[in-house]
Design an enzyme around this catalytic site. Structure first.
Site, PDB file in Angstrom:
ATOM      1  N   ASP A 268      25.658  39.801  54.939  1.00  0.00           N
ATOM      2  CA  ASP A 268      26.012  41.048  55.813  1.00  0.00           C
ATOM      3  C   ASP A 268      26.661  41.916  55.878  1.00  0.00           C
ATOM      4  O   ASP A 268      25.412  42.244  54.364  1.00  0.00           O
ATOM      5  CB  ASP A 268      27.263  40.427  56.254  1.00  0.00           C
ATOM      6  CG  ASP A 268      27.603  40.586  57.302  1.00  0.00           C
ATOM      7  OD1 ASP A 268      27.115  41.302  58.564  1.00  0.00           O
ATOM      8  OD2 ASP A 268      29.265  41.371  58.338  1.00  0.00           O
TER       9      ASP A 268
ATOM     10  N   ASP B 252      32.318  40.069  55.948  1.00  0.00           N
ATOM     11  CA  ASP B 252      34.024  40.424  55.805  1.00  0.00           C
ATOM     12  C   ASP B 252      34.226  39.428  57.282  1.00  0.00           C
ATOM     13  O   ASP B 252      32.910  38.768  57.984  1.00  0.00           O
ATOM     14  CB  ASP B 252      34.736  41.422  56.432  1.00  0.00           C
ATOM     15  CG  ASP B 252      33.416  42.736  56.663  1.00  0.00           C
ATOM     16  OD1 ASP B 252      32.876  42.327  57.419  1.00  0.00           O
ATOM     17  OD2 ASP B 252      34.312  43.369  57.269  1.00  0.00           O
TER      18      ASP B 252
END
Length: 598
Positions: free
Chosen positions: A329, A595
């Protein structure tokens, strides 16, 4: 059509209310709630039950080498080689105990996190406002949300006021999404559905009322959890140990067979030959290997735990070392997840004014100004905090202007400009800061100047930067924004989410270790491309694929272009799962970092 197949975002709100059979003012009745609990179940995400101590301990005896050792131990017991029996069983028990201890501790930590994560929801039932556990929420419930609340289930907005939602839990992006009531096209991607709220996301600003459309398994988070609830495949280490076990068993079997053949040809006693064969087999088994492997993995898990990583299964430690593809990410993984002013573009004398206008129109503030400067806590939106931090760095103290404040008109999603009126040197002064296309319209500029500035905004946004424009005017007659057309343009403030200090070196190490880093983000492709270039990853347009493009590809087509794609942008969680599975089809060990939903 089942409720799970309805595109709630594309229907008029009146139709949504009708389909859900609810009342937007009074909510559901007690009887209706009980019926829907029976129909839809509790508002809980699918999760594996906590394994019992016995099941967890028994799971340590799955390896083929452990099975071979147990058989060898039994054979030594039969032939009254008790010292060998004791040694073998002690080694097996020690290995199992270490593995059990590490995995039990990991499960207990996860269970503790689950208990902490329970939340409340405010709903309207029987015409009254009630606060209850989020697991009691059912489809058709009318929920009331305000800043700081966690969205308890998927819902369609009935009405809202300046609502912004942090959807990091679902998309991995930290910048809040603006939410409003209305109808949007059916094919709008999940990340752009402004009239929908999703379970687990957080209200950062504003307030709203929404009707619950899905709970538990049927929410977006629930569907994702369901997609990944698959039988765990063996890790590379388990496959290697299994192969080694069969090889050891095969070699031992051949030797035992040869011993029998030679012994029988020499006319030796059968039972003596059997005892010799057993002794040979036991001696050939690597008794210390399972314990050595378990201890090594346990030490690796401990090291990871000290770095705040949690290893649920010991064998995952070795799997991590076998990683070939890292899908990362962007926000809070490669970048810091906070805005920072990159540059102020203005004439030399106007840079101060550009920043002054931005800080005096913002709502950011220092929470603890009585503390030393290095301990100050800044509050506000990510953009406003970045502006305030820059002002503090150059010694511009917004608090010195507070006595001169006349009025503030905060930023809103319609005007996209924040205004502030101050009295300076006996004159009324207006400051404005916001979206460049909006600010430039209220500035006194020649058409050529405006065109040049608009072109510059396009160049900056192509670099993945967020751009603010600021303006102002001293000596105005009234404190009104109606008909504003003659403000002085001060300059542009460009903002970026800076790289984490260790990110570039981490990417370099991964490449040196022959691992392939791939950026998978919900953010726009220009922003992702700018980040990749800062990391030293060379990317062309042909190396970027967006979520909408993935939807058009079959698995076979995705497999064909997989190896040339370095950035996936505007992706949803389901896209991320397809990307991981595509690499797994190529027999690659894939790591997903990030996350939220990642």
């Amino acid at each position: 059509m089942s409720m799970a197949e309805i595109f709630w975002h594309s229907l008029p709100i009146e139709e949504v209310i009708r389909v859900l059979k609810t009342d937007p003012e009074k909510g559901l009745t007690k009887e209706e709630v009980e019926t829907r609990v029976q129909e839809f179940g509790k508002n809980l995400l699918p999760q594996k039950p906590l394994p019992s101590n016995f099941a967890l301990f028994l799971g340590q005896f799955k390896d083929i080498l452990i099975v071979i050792l147990l058989i060898a131990g039994l054979l030594t017991f039969v032939y009254q080689k008790y010292a060998d029996t004791l040694a073998i069983f002690l080694i097996v028990f020690l290995s199992a105990l270490i593995g059990f201890y590490q995995e039990r501790r990991a499960w207990d930590i996860l269970e503790g996190l689950r208990r902490v994560a329970r939340m409340k929801a405010t709903v309207i039932r029987d015409g009254n406002k009630r606060i209850l556990d989020s697991e009691e929420v059912v489809p058709g419930d009318i929920v009331i949300l305000e800043a700081g609340d966690k969205v308890p289930a998927d819902a369609r907005i009935i009405r809202s006021r300046e609502m912004k939602i942090n959807e990091m839990e679902l998309t991995g992006e930290f910048l809040p999404s603006e939410k409003r009531a209305g109808i949007i096209p059916e094919k709008t991607p999940l990340v752009d559905r402004e009239n929908m709220l999703y379970m687990g996301t957080i209200v950062e600003q504003g307030e709203g009322v929404a009707v619950v459309t899905a709970t538990g398994f049927n929410t977006e988070l629930g569907r994702i959890a369901g997609m990944i609830e698959e039988k765990e495949s063996p890790t590379p280490l388990q496959n290697k140990i299994k192969r080694l076990g069969f090889e050891v068993a095969g070699i031992i079997g051949i030797f035992v067979f040869i011993i029998f053949l030679i012994g029988l040809s020499q006319g030796r006693d059968f039972f003596l030959l059997l005892e010799t064969a057993v002794a040979t087999a036991v001696g050939a088994v690597p008794e210390g290997l399972p314990a050595a492997v378990t201890i090594t993995l346990a030490l690796g898990a401990e090291r990871i735990l000290r770095k705040k990583g949690l290893v649920k299964n010991l064998t995952s430690v070795e799997t991590l070392g076998s990683t070939a593809i890292i899908c990362s990410d962007k926000t809070l993984t490669l970048t810091e997840g906070k805005m920072k002013i990159e540059e102020i573009e203005a004439k030399k004398g106007d840079k101060f004014l550009a920043l002054k206008s931005a800080v005096l129109t913002s709502k950011a503030f220092i929470e603890n100004p009585e503390e030393p400067k290095e301990k100050w806590i800044l509050r506000g939106s990510p953009t406003e905090k970045a502006v305030l931090k820059k002002a503090i760095e150059i010694g511009l103290d917004y608090r010195a202007f507070e006595p001169k404040l006349i009025q503030k008109i905060p930023f809103n999603s319609k005007d996209k400009i924040a205004f502030a009126f101050y009295k300076e040197d006996g004159l009324k002064t207006i400051y404005a800061c916001g979206a460049p296309e909006k600010v430039l319209r209220i500035c006194q500029l020649k058409e050529k100047e405006r065109n040049i500035l608009e072109k510059r905004v396009g160049e900056l946004t192509k670099k993945g930067l967020r751009v603010l424009a600021s303006a102002g005017k001293k000596g105005i007659r009234k404190t009104s924004i109606q008909g504003l057309k003659d403000l002085t343009f001060f300059g542009f403030l460009t903002l970026t989410d800076p790289l984490r200090p260790e990110a570039k070196e981490a990417i370099k190490v991964c490449c040196q270790a022959k691992m392939v880093p791939i950026i998978v983000t919900g953010d726009h492709k220009l922003t992702a491309k700018a980040v990749s270039e800062k990391l030293g990853i060379k990317v062309k347009d042909e190396n970027i694929l967006e979520g909408k493009d993935i939807d058009r590809l079959s698995d076979e087509q995705l497999d064909m272009i997989l190896e040339k794609i370095k950035i996936y942008a505007r992706v949803e969680p389901r896209h991320k799962l397809r990307i991981v599975k595509a690499w797994q089809r190529k027999n690659k060990v894939v790591a997903m970092t990030g996350d939220g939903i990642n």
